[in-house]
Design a protein around this motif. Sequence first.
Motif, mmCIF file in Angstrom:
data_model
loop_
_atom_site.group_PDB
_atom_site.id
_atom_site.type_symbol
_atom_site.label_atom_id
_atom_site.label_comp_id
_atom_site.label_asym_id
_atom_site.label_seq_id
_atom_site.Cartn_x
_atom_site.Cartn_y
_atom_site.Cartn_z
ATOM 1 N N VAL A 150 113.861 -15.284 42.734
ATOM 2 C CA VAL A 150 114.087 -14.542 41.485
ATOM 3 C C VAL A 150 114.666 -13.167 41.805
ATOM 4 O O VAL A 150 115.591 -12.688 41.149
ATOM 5 N N PHE A 151 114.152 -12.547 42.865
ATOM 6 C CA PHE A 151 114.686 -11.248 43.272
ATOM 7 C C PHE A 151 116.099 -11.387 43.830
ATOM 8 O O PHE A 151 116.951 -10.538 43.598
ATOM 9 N N ASN A 154 118.531 -11.682 41.011
ATOM 10 C CA ASN A 154 118.556 -10.610 40.027
ATOM 11 C C ASN A 154 119.877 -9.846 40.025
ATOM 12 O O ASN A 154 120.351 -9.400 41.056
ATOM 13 N N GLN A 156 120.729 -6.888 39.134
ATOM 14 C CA GLN A 156 120.821 -5.494 39.532
ATOM 15 C C GLN A 156 120.415 -5.214 40.971
ATOM 16 O O GLN A 156 120.833 -4.231 41.553
ATOM 17 N N ILE A 157 119.547 -6.066 41.548
ATOM 18 C CA ILE A 157 119.056 -5.711 42.870
ATOM 19 C C ILE A 157 119.375 -6.755 43.934
ATOM 20 O O ILE A 157 119.015 -6.576 45.080
ATOM 21 N N ASN A 176 123.183 -19.871 31.155
ATOM 22 C CA ASN A 176 122.623 -21.110 30.623
ATOM 23 C C ASN A 176 122.931 -22.370 31.423
ATOM 24 O O ASN A 176 122.073 -23.211 31.626
ATOM 25 N N THR A 260 109.889 -15.624 33.807
ATOM 26 C CA THR A 260 109.670 -14.189 33.628
ATOM 27 C C THR A 260 110.990 -13.439 33.667
ATOM 28 O O THR A 260 111.138 -12.408 33.035
ATOM 29 N N ALA A 261 111.948 -13.959 34.426
ATOM 30 C CA ALA A 261 113.229 -13.275 34.540
ATOM 31 C C ALA A 261 114.204 -13.747 33.478
ATOM 32 O O ALA A 261 115.180 -13.079 33.187
ATOM 33 N N PRO A 263 113.852 -15.428 29.742
ATOM 34 C CA PRO A 263 113.103 -16.026 28.638
ATOM 35 C C PRO A 263 113.836 -17.216 28.025
ATOM 36 O O PRO A 263 113.255 -17.952 27.238
ATOM 37 N N GLY A 264 115.103 -17.402 28.403
ATOM 38 C CA GLY A 264 115.852 -18.555 27.926
ATOM 39 C C GLY A 264 115.286 -19.865 28.440
ATOM 40 O O GLY A 264 115.562 -20.935 27.909
ATOM 41 N N SER A 266 112.649 -22.152 28.217
ATOM 42 C CA SER A 266 111.634 -22.264 27.169
ATOM 43 C C SER A 266 110.327 -22.820 27.726
ATOM 44 O O SER A 266 110.267 -23.289 28.859
ATOM 45 N N ASP A 267 109.305 -22.779 26.897
ATOM 46 C CA ASP A 267 108.003 -23.298 27.306
ATOM 47 C C ASP A 267 108.016 -24.818 27.451
ATOM 48 O O ASP A 267 107.078 -25.405 27.964
ATOM 49 N N ARG A 280 97.608 -25.221 26.497
ATOM 50 C CA ARG A 280 97.237 -23.829 26.273
ATOM 51 C C ARG A 280 97.307 -23.447 24.806
ATOM 52 O O ARG A 280 96.724 -22.460 24.387
ATOM 53 N N SER A 282 100.326 -22.768 23.314
ATOM 54 C CA SER A 282 101.494 -21.955 22.995
ATOM 55 C C SER A 282 102.651 -22.817 22.491
ATOM 56 O O SER A 282 103.728 -22.314 22.225
ATOM 57 N N LEU A 283 102.412 -24.111 22.370
ATOM 58 C CA LEU A 283 103.358 -24.974 21.672
ATOM 59 C C LEU A 283 102.565 -25.709 20.607
ATOM 60 O O LEU A 283 101.364 -25.908 20.748
ATOM 61 N N LYS B 95 92.369 -20.271 27.717
ATOM 62 C CA LYS B 95 92.188 -21.679 28.080
ATOM 63 C C LYS B 95 90.920 -21.850 28.918
ATOM 64 O O LYS B 95 90.150 -22.786 28.722
ATOM 65 N N ASP B 263 110.956 -8.626 33.688
ATOM 66 C CA ASP B 263 111.848 -8.979 34.785
ATOM 67 C C ASP B 263 112.117 -7.717 35.605
ATOM 68 O O ASP B 263 112.201 -6.623 35.041
ATOM 69 N N LYS B 272 117.843 3.348 37.231
ATOM 70 C CA LYS B 272 119.240 3.778 37.309
ATOM 71 C C LYS B 272 119.630 4.667 36.142
ATOM 72 O O LYS B 272 120.790 5.060 36.025
ATOM 73 N N SER B 399 99.929 -17.909 18.888
ATOM 74 C CA SER B 399 100.578 -17.987 20.205
ATOM 75 C C SER B 399 101.767 -18.950 20.187
ATOM 76 O O SER B 399 102.761 -18.720 20.865
ATOM 77 N N ALA B 400 101.653 -20.022 19.387
ATOM 78 C CA ALA B 400 102.789 -20.947 19.293
ATOM 79 C C ALA B 400 103.957 -20.289 18.559
ATOM 80 O O ALA B 400 105.119 -20.520 18.891
ATOM 81 N N THR B 403 105.759 -18.036 20.984
ATOM 82 C CA THR B 403 106.605 -18.815 21.890
ATOM 83 C C THR B 403 107.932 -19.174 21.235
ATOM 84 O O THR B 403 109.000 -19.020 21.836
ATOM 85 N N SER B 410 115.785 -15.260 22.931
ATOM 86 C CA SER B 410 116.631 -15.317 24.127
ATOM 87 C C SER B 410 118.002 -15.882 23.779
ATOM 88 O O SER B 410 119.003 -15.525 24.390
#
Lengths: 319, 443
Positions: A150-151, A154, A156-157, A176, A260-261, A263-264, A266-267, A280, A282-283, B95, B263, B272, B399-400, B403, B410
């Motif tokens: 991921v780094f 990235n 920028q770095i 994408n 984390t880097a 968000p596109g 998806s879950d 969890r 979240s869906l 959870k 990120d 920067k 939470s859903a 998401t 995005s």
Amino acid sequence: MTTPTRAAMKGRGVAKRSEAVKREERTGWTFMVPFCLLFLIVFVVPIIWAIYQSFFQQVATGGGAYGGGTLENKFVGLANFQYVITSKAFWSGIGRVFIYTVIQVPLMIILALALAMLMDSFIVKHVSGFRLLYFLPYAIPGVVASIIWVFLYNQQISPIVKFCELFGLHPDFFANNVVIGSMANITTWTFTGYNMLIFLAALQAIPHDLYEAARIDGANGWQIAMKIKLPNVRGAALLAMLLSIVGTIQLFNEPQVMQTADPGISDSFTPMMMALNTSRGSLTPKGDGPASAIAIVMALIAGVLAATYALVERKVNES
Amino acid sequence: MVSYTKRLFAGVAAIAALGMGLVGCGSSSGDSSASSNADASKDSGEVVKITYMHRLPDNEGMTTVDSIVDQWNKDHPNIQVTATKFNGNASDMIKKLETDVKSGNAPDLAQVGYAELPEVYTKGMLEDVTQYAEQYKDHFAEGPYNLMQVGGKYYGLPQDTGPLVYFYNKKAFDELGLAVPGTQEELIAAAKKAAAAGKYIMSFQADEAGNMLTGLAGASSNWYTVKDDAWVVDTDTDGSKAVAKVYQELLDSKAVATNPRWDPSFDASLQKEELVGTIGAAWEAPLLMQSIGDSGKGNWAVAQVGDWFDNDGKTGPDGGSGVAVLKGCEHGKEAMEFLDWFNTQTDALISQGLVVATSDTDVKTPDSWKEYYGGQDIMAEFVKANDNMGDFTYIPGFSAVATAMTEAASKAASGKGTVADIFAAAQTTSIDTLKDYGLSIAQ
């Protein structure tokens, strides 16, 4: 005269052997107990539990806006499976994993095979050093490897991006259409060395008499590699392919970390992620019922794919 | 014979070793509270044991939760508290607690976000402590205190709040000849002017869309209201429309940074000095200090969110948590007594980076923060934002919704969708998730 003696001896032999066999069996099972216990506890029982759960959904039965403060397990028959099979998100996840597998697995296997052949040839000295070097990425846990990459991806770095900028290129590893390739790269980097070891072991098991015979018949190194070595590692190739297919279908670490880097991602990017995030909550639909159904359907698909591959491979080998 | 005994011995040893392994696993996962409940009931009336699970940072230089708890334990030999830090994100913790409650070994107290509380309630994880909460009411600000209730019953006490404020690099603003914008037009004009100089004074954080955009939209009006015991869902309020309009214009004119908040590139653009201003929750103050690093020391400042989203000078919530009493807690009274004390340890909690939810408004800004934010009393600024925060109700299953909003955001960030799509996604997902929980929806 001889017949009864023989029969008696036979009888005695059987009795003796069976005692020994019993004892051996006992010892054998004693050694098996730890495995069987663990296998039962961490493998069989959870699978049965997951199948059981997949027929339920958790709903609030208290009514009102907040539902009374308890969720009840409601038997819903095959509703969870119906949801999974008709879910667009699930099939796009399967689609992504499929594309990923089709690109990544052959590439990695060919690379691993090429490296192993090179290693097994007379060109390379200090084999053990190289072997360790190629194997090293596998020693890094998948999550850590993903974080490192991921780094490296990235904008920028990243030193890679900076290097490319010297040539006027501006790669976006999270774009994408590129992101799957970026993931495939991480997996390839991690597992090529591992698969190379499988191939190398198979190559080194080939009797060296064959090479000698071939040399006497006038074969050169290239011909030996193509005509003797390659056909002899077919079994190993099958194994490596099967392991890789099963592994890539469970694609999880890379997208989960890269989320984390980007968000596109998806879950429900891959079926594994979808199962986790469903459990969890979240869906939606949420909970262990739908999550188990996703896991079971995915396991069935993986099983069918692996079986098909093994069958095709056998057919090809026979002809 | 010898070899047989040997083999048998080896087998037994192997099983014993395995057994030890299993015991090891069992105790480490369950020690959070199962033992304490058992102990407490054994000698009831003597020493009550309370377990508390939190997600506070406990970083270097902070007053650690353990040391605060030690202080309590010293003064209260009859109520002994054990705090455990959960290393993971909120959804993982929920959870875990959900499973723990089901198996009857959940901690007595746990940190729960205001946005998660209704969901956690519906999942059957909370213990009603209304009878104990009443007496502590005056110790906390009214808004946060009421966020710990669901349907008129109270389940814990508030700890911190997350009003949205505006963080900006004052030095860079001066160099650009900009002031903190007051109105929508000023904001857009200033953002475009900064963009022309290669700087951004706003950020569109897709990964935080579910929390931040909800808060910004919620500053002016609620999305979720309860009418006759059924939910009325309207995520396309005037507030949402204004947020969509502003961010869409900023995105279209490339006058907003689109790095995801968590990120490394977000931190890099701060360092920067490309990104010189961003809306953020108050609890982000120490996090931003870490992200920006020493190079920005003394340059940054905090201001109120302007009237940028038809919010009429109000701001909205982003995050903030309370501590809830979980189902199965046998000592609600003692747990609440500790909680009231713990959540009012203002100085210690501020050191953890929290904007405390107490009614005590005389809170000190830590010296290191003051130094970083150019001598500004940023705590006072946060308290001001806190008092100016609109009420916002979250639904079970939010939470859903978050998401779905992140996913749509995005797409908006990469130009494949619009900001308005985010709120449309929130609407459909809200309905879906409420239905999935089996809750009533008003048509």
